[in-house]
Design a protein around this motif. Structure first.
Motif, PDB file in Angstrom:
ATOM      1  N   ALA A  23      70.109 -75.451  10.757  1.00 22.54           N
ATOM      2  CA  ALA A  23      70.835 -75.663  12.048  1.00 22.54           C
ATOM      3  C   ALA A  23      69.882 -75.683  13.255  1.00 22.54           C
ATOM      4  CB  ALA A  23      71.252 -74.064  12.519  1.00 22.54           C
ATOM      5  N   VAL A  27      71.957 -74.926  18.589  1.00 19.09           N
ATOM      6  CA  VAL A  27      73.254 -74.276  17.873  1.00 19.09           C
ATOM      7  C   VAL A  27      72.751 -72.711  17.685  1.00 19.09           C
ATOM      8  CG1 VAL A  27      74.636 -73.945  15.627  1.00 19.09           C
ATOM      9  CG2 VAL A  27      74.163 -76.300  16.575  1.00 19.09           C
ATOM     10  N   LEU A 189      77.469 -79.452  22.485  1.00 17.39           N
ATOM     11  CA  LEU A 189      78.437 -80.467  22.109  1.00 17.39           C
ATOM     12  C   LEU A 189      78.306 -81.856  22.870  1.00 17.39           C
ATOM     13  CD1 LEU A 189      81.566 -77.751  22.530  1.00 17.39           C
ATOM     14  CD2 LEU A 189      80.872 -78.665  20.651  1.00 17.39           C
ATOM     15  N   GLY A 192      76.347 -84.004  20.683  1.00 20.37           N
ATOM     16  CA  GLY A 192      76.848 -84.289  19.348  1.00 20.37           C
ATOM     17  C   GLY A 192      76.567 -83.269  18.030  1.00 20.37           C
ATOM     18  N   HIS A 193      75.997 -82.013  18.572  1.00 17.71           N
ATOM     19  CA  HIS A 193      75.712 -80.938  17.718  1.00 17.71           C
ATOM     20  C   HIS A 193      77.295 -80.406  17.210  1.00 17.71           C
ATOM     21  CE1 HIS A 193      71.609 -81.239  17.859  1.00 17.71           C
ATOM     22  NE2 HIS A 193      71.573 -80.937  19.100  1.00 17.71           N
ATOM     23  N   THR A 194      77.277 -79.697  16.173  1.00 17.48           N
ATOM     24  CA  THR A 194      78.441 -79.203  15.491  1.00 17.48           C
ATOM     25  C   THR A 194      78.208 -77.817  15.284  1.00 17.48           C
ATOM     26  OG1 THR A 194      80.297 -79.202  13.789  1.00 17.48           O
ATOM     27  CG2 THR A 194      78.120 -79.956  13.270  1.00 17.48           C
ATOM     28  N   PHE A 195      79.249 -76.777  15.082  1.00  9.47           N
ATOM     29  CA  PHE A 195      78.867 -75.531  14.865  1.00  9.47           C
ATOM     30  C   PHE A 195      79.533 -75.395  13.375  1.00  9.47           C
ATOM     31  CE2 PHE A 195      78.108 -75.517  19.083  1.00  9.47           C
ATOM     32  CZ  PHE A 195      77.030 -74.456  19.452  1.00  9.47           C
ATOM     33  N   THR A 196      79.832 -76.212  12.745  1.00  4.75           N
ATOM     34  CA  THR A 196      80.699 -75.886  11.413  1.00  4.75           C
ATOM     35  C   THR A 196      79.655 -76.737  10.419  1.00  4.75           C
ATOM     36  OG1 THR A 196      81.988 -77.937  11.641  1.00  4.75           O
ATOM     37  CG2 THR A 196      82.798 -75.924  12.362  1.00  4.75           C
ATOM     38  N   GLY A 197      79.874 -76.408   9.052  1.00  2.79           N
ATOM     39  CA  GLY A 197      79.402 -77.004   8.241  1.00  2.79           C
ATOM     40  C   GLY A 197      77.889 -76.442   7.620  1.00  2.79           C
ATOM     41  N   TYR A 198      77.576 -75.396   8.185  1.00  2.00           N
ATOM     42  CA  TYR A 198      76.040 -74.812   7.867  1.00  2.00           C
ATOM     43  C   TYR A 198      76.240 -73.926   6.561  1.00  2.00           C
ATOM     44  CZ  TYR A 198      75.031 -76.575  12.363  1.00  2.00           C
ATOM     45  OH  TYR A 198      74.814 -77.267  13.527  1.00  2.00           O
ATOM     46  N   TYR A 203      74.954 -68.565   8.855  1.00  2.00           N
ATOM     47  CA  TYR A 203      75.826 -67.908   9.623  1.00  2.00           C
ATOM     48  C   TYR A 203      75.971 -66.313   9.848  1.00  2.00           C
ATOM     49  CZ  TYR A 203      78.710 -72.117  10.045  1.00  2.00           C
ATOM     50  OH  TYR A 203      79.173 -73.591  10.228  1.00  2.00           O
TER      51      TYR A 203
END
Length: 292
Positions: A23, A27, A189, A192-198, A203
């Motif tokens: 990550a 994030v 955000l 372009g970062h995301t908080f899903t898919g890690y 988590y």
């Protein structure tokens, strides 16, 4: 309780390192503060009007949140480039930077003990910097990021002192953590970062970061402040670089060079010396909200 506090805050750098191969920094920082805010929010909501937050407090709470966001971003980023020892020791100098800022900006007198502490920490910083110049330029970049994190933490403390005496701990940290989390979330955000898919374990480390060093660790320090002098608690905080370095060696296999150790010892000596400086009424709350 002092041992619990040191052990808890010492885990932060380890959890962060575990996240960093999966990550990005923004994030990690946003998740740590966001989860902590979500845990605190129901407690603050039950308090309702007893929080006693007034309109005049809002600008200081937002400013404190902004500086706290900068502190976490810079410090977490530093751990990608330098050792745990260097990063944690350098970022721990924020109380000394507060002392310098108070003298230069607020015209508060600087006690001789604080001057000695500054000299010790400065020499230690130079030694660590030279050790990194000999090894890798990226390490020096990490040291500078950690120093930036210390400056941001000092600004956070200077802003917080304006209202910390008027608000209890829940009334203060809940909106500040929330503001910091929101700032980091928006920047993440927008870039372009995301908080899903890690990975699942990433988590888990996000949650551990929020619960153990953020809430349990610093919650223990605030509990200690009710029963021990602030200078004693400040010395307890100095145990974090020691605990973090031991954990980094045991878990991450991270060694320490002779120059790093020497520089770290000098900075720690400076921090202990600074904690023994006489506390003025204006600076009495400075050690109450040191975040890592």
């Amino acid at each position: 309780m002092a041992v619990l506090a040191v052990l808890s805050i010492s885990t932060a750098s380890i959890f962060i390192r575990k996240c960093q191969d999966d990550a990005p920094t923004l994030v990690i920082a946003a998740a740590r503060l966001g989860i902590a805010t979500l845990i605190l929010a129901p407690i603050a909501a039950r308090r309702g009007r007893k929080l006693n937050i007034r309109a005049r407090h809002v600008k200081y709470l937002i400013a404190a949140g902004a500086f706290l966001a900068a502190h976490f971003y810079l410090w977490i980023a530093s751990l990608q480039h330098t050792s745990v020892l260097n990063s944690v020791v350098i970022v721990a100098t924020s109380p000394i930077i507060v002392g310098i800022s108070s003298a230069l900006i607020l015209r508060e007198s600087m006690h001789r003990t604080l001057v000695i502490a500054i000299v010790l920490a400065a020499i230690g910083g130079v030694v660590i910097g030279l050790s990194d110049t000999d090894t890798h330029k990226a390490s020096l970049q990490g040291d500078l990021l950690a120093l930036g994190g210390a400056v941001a933490a000092a600004a956070y403390l200077l802003v917080g002192r304006k209202i910390r005496r008027e608000l209890d701990i829940i009334a203060y940290i809940t909106p500040v953590y929330g503001a910091a989390a929101l700032i980091l979330l928006l920047i993440a955000l927008l870039t372009g970062h995301t908080f899903t898919g890690y990975r699942f374990d990433t988590y888990v480390y996000f949650i551990l970061l929020a619960v153990i060093p953020q809430l349990l660790g610093h919650g223990s320090l605030n509990w200690l402040l009710r029963y021990l002098p602030a200078t004693t608690v400040a010395i307890v905080v100095v145990g974090e670089p020691v605990g973090s370095s031991i954990l980094a060696y045991a878990i991450l296999g991270e060694g320490v060079s002779a120059m790093q150790l020497g520089g770290g010892v000098l900075i720690l000596a400076g921090l202990i010396t600074a904690s023994r400086a006489p506390v003025t009424p204006h600076s009495a709350s400075d050690s109450r909200s040191i975040e890592r």
